[in-house]
Design an enzyme around this catalytic site. Structure first.
Site, PDB file in Angstrom:
ATOM      1  CE1 TYR A 134      -3.555   2.640   0.709  1.00 39.59           C
ATOM      2  CE2 TYR A 134      -2.363   3.159   2.732  1.00 39.59           C
ATOM      3  CZ  TYR A 134      -3.357   3.454   1.812  1.00 39.59           C
ATOM      4  OH  TYR A 134      -4.141   4.566   1.996  1.00 39.59           O
ATOM      5  CG  ASP A 188       5.872   3.741   0.782  1.00 36.17           C
ATOM      6  OD1 ASP A 188       6.163   4.463   1.753  1.00 36.17           O
ATOM      7  OD2 ASP A 188       4.701   3.516   0.419  1.00 36.17           O
ATOM      8  CE  LYS A 190       1.400   4.863   8.087  1.00 32.92           C
ATOM      9  NZ  LYS A 190       0.166   4.290   8.466  1.00 32.92           N
TER      10      LYS A 190
HETATM   11  C1  PLP Z   1       3.800   2.024   3.178  1.00 30.54           C
HETATM   12  C2  PLP Z   1       2.810   3.143   3.166  1.00 30.54           C
HETATM   13  N1  PLP Z   1       2.922   4.119   2.258  1.00 30.54           N
HETATM   14  C3  PLP Z   1       2.080   5.157   2.224  1.00 30.54           C
HETATM   15  C4  PLP Z   1       1.049   5.239   3.123  1.00 30.54           C
HETATM   16  C5  PLP Z   1       0.114   6.409   3.077  1.00 30.54           C
HETATM   17  O1  PLP Z   1       0.385   7.260   4.137  1.00 30.54           O
HETATM   18  P1  PLP Z   1      -0.727   8.298   4.649  1.00 30.54           P
HETATM   19  O2  PLP Z   1      -1.798   7.498   5.306  1.00 30.54           O
HETATM   20  O3  PLP Z   1       0.037   9.179   5.592  1.00 30.54           O
HETATM   21  O4  PLP Z   1      -1.203   9.039   3.461  1.00 30.54           O
HETATM   22  C6  PLP Z   1       0.885   4.246   4.093  1.00 30.54           C
HETATM   23  C7  PLP Z   1      -0.200   4.315   5.072  1.00 30.54           C
HETATM   24  O5  PLP Z   1      -0.443   3.415   5.838  1.00 30.54           O
HETATM   25  C8  PLP Z   1       1.783   3.155   4.103  1.00 30.54           C
HETATM   26  O6  PLP Z   1       1.672   2.157   4.979  1.00 30.54           O
END
Ligand code: PLP
Length: 440
Positions: A144, A247, A275
């Site tokens: 994700y 990511d 995060k």
């Molecule tokens: C690996 C990863 N990338 C991107 C995101 C998206 O982040 P946000 O919820 O701050 O938009 C998440 C959210 O859980 C994530 O786990």
């Protein structure tokens, strides 16, 4: 009968009058009788509006790394709130925070702040496309990368059995409302299988702008990369002139100060962070190696954001990194997490329940099947029914992992080995109740 006490029920009904389904994010909706309403966080615990305390093993889906209400972060944010929010100009706190981020990560030459992980991956992908002049992006099943159209394919919410042949996977669209044409720009491949990535590059390497990868599957059981896998992705990107995007929204500042890059020893061209960078305050970053930094430096590839680098976000990031540098947070998490992982594995083994505890002490999952998972498709083998029943019983006992096993259990430094034992005991008791219910 659900998880809600009387006050949660009342507040959830109120919430449902104003927020769609009573939530601001679809992943928080557990059903009309089970969606709790939280009053406050305290260290490693949550307290709901009924006054019930829960050992918080969601940690906000990952951001809480020090603990809820960490005093040094709260103080820094309070100071900034009085003096430094948004100026439409670079501000001192933003510079100090960026220096901290770059020094902590060790590999980037430049960065820019954003506000969310979604925004960070969106910018990372545009930058890669702008730099390479190519459109196609490879992502991996079960990963994700946020809520923008370019990455909402074959996420962990999808059916692992419906992804088609592993040699020619179907990009499973995780939402309606995405224009059909977008699908042609994404290749969704099984994780941990380098040969398929290699073949995809051989077939259409000239069109591939980037490989975006969660270095470990932070949204699918915390599955770890096979030996040599990340190195292989690095090699293929170099060979075919594509950008490698890590990511690190979940792994960044969680696996250690240097995140997955330091942990696994492979360096991307672009890294996205959010995060744990802000211990729960909304702050994110796009970190850049030399090649990628050149893209934004020269102009022509758009990046902007009214709130990006605002004083509150920047001060939260700086204070969080300082607390992580100065204290023993990572050592504590390692100790608590290892104890929890070992305890959970023993509970399964003692009862002869097939299962594995997968991941890293700071983020791991319980996978109920004979064989450990290697990729998202293996989720089809996981006994989700047993797991979900066990977790709902744990929550009733005051220990709260996410009810979806694909979402790892997240730990923070405020939690102790006593908390680890509590979690293991709640898991054992809940599993015993489920097993007893079956044999009755
Ligand atoms: C690996 C990863 N990338 C991107 C995101 C998206 O982040 P946000 O919820 O701050 O938009 C998440 C959210 O859980 C994530 O786990």
């Amino acid at each position: 009968m659900g998880l809600q006490g009387d006050a949660s029920k009342e507040w959830f009904q109120r919430a449902s009058q104003v927020l769609v389904n009573g939530v601001s994010s679809q992943f928080r909706y557990w059903g009309d009788d089970d969606t709790l309403v939280i009053e406050r966080g305290e260290g490693g615990y949550l307290i709901d509006v009924d006054g019930r305390r829960y050992l918080d093993l969601q940690c906000g889906f990952g951001p809480i790394i020090l603990g809820h209400g960490e005093p040094s972060v709260v103080a820094a944010v309070a100071e900034a709130a009085a003096e430094a929010t948004s100026f439409a100009m670079t501000q001192r706190r933003e510079v100090e925070a960026a220096e901290k981020v770059i020094a902590a990560l060790g590999w980037p030459t430049r960065m820019r702040f954003t506000n969310t992980g979604t925004e960070a991956t969106m910018h990372a992908i545009r930058l890669a496309r702008g730099m390479t002049g190519r459109d196609v992006v490879i992502k991996f099943e079960g990963q994700y990368h946020g809520m923008h159209d370019y990455v909402l394919f074959s996420t962990a919410g999808g059916p692992p059995g419906g992804l088609g042949s592993r040699f020619r996977p179907n990009p499973w669209q995780s939402s309606s409302g995405i224009p059909d044409a977008i699908r042609s720009y994404i290749r969704t491949l099984p994780y941990n299988d380098l040969e398929i990535v290699e073949r995809t590059f051989r077939n259409e390497g000239g069109q591939i702008a980037a490989v975006i990868v969660e270095p470990m599957l932070g949204n699918a059981f915390g599955i770890l990369p096979a030996e040599g896998y990340l190195e292989g992705l690095r090699r293929l990107c170099d060979e075919y002139g594509a950008m490698l995007i890590f990511d690190e929204v979940k792994t960044g500042f969680r696996l250690g100060l240097g995140g997955a890059v330091a942990h696994f020893g492979v360096t991307p061209d672009i890294g996205t962070y959010a995060k744990a960078l802000g211990n729960g305050f909304p702050v994110a970053a796009v970190a850049l190696g030399e090649w990628a930094a050149e893209g934004w430096r020269q102009g022509g590839i758009a990046q902007a954001g009214t709130y990006s680098g605002n004083g509150i976000a920047a001060s939260a990031a700086k204070a969080t990194i300082e607390a992580l540098e100065d204290g023993d947070a990572y050592a504590r998490i390692e100790k608590t997490g290892t104890r929890m992982m070992e305890g959970l594995a023993k509970v399964l083994a003692d009862r002869g329940v097939p299962g594995h505890v997968v991941g890293h002490p700071a983020m791991f999952s319980v996978f109920l099947a004979e064989e450990a998972p290697r990729e998202f498709r293996d989720a089809a083998r996981h006994d989700a029914h047993t797991y979900d029943t066990v977790v709902f019983k744990m929550i009733e006992k005051g220990v709260m992992p996410c009810p979806d096993a694909k979402e790892p259990w997240f730990l923070c430094a405020a939690q102790t080995v006593e908390d680890a034992d509590r979690a293991v005991e709640a898991f054992a008791d809940s599993l015993d109740e489920v097993l007893a219910g079956r044999s009755a």
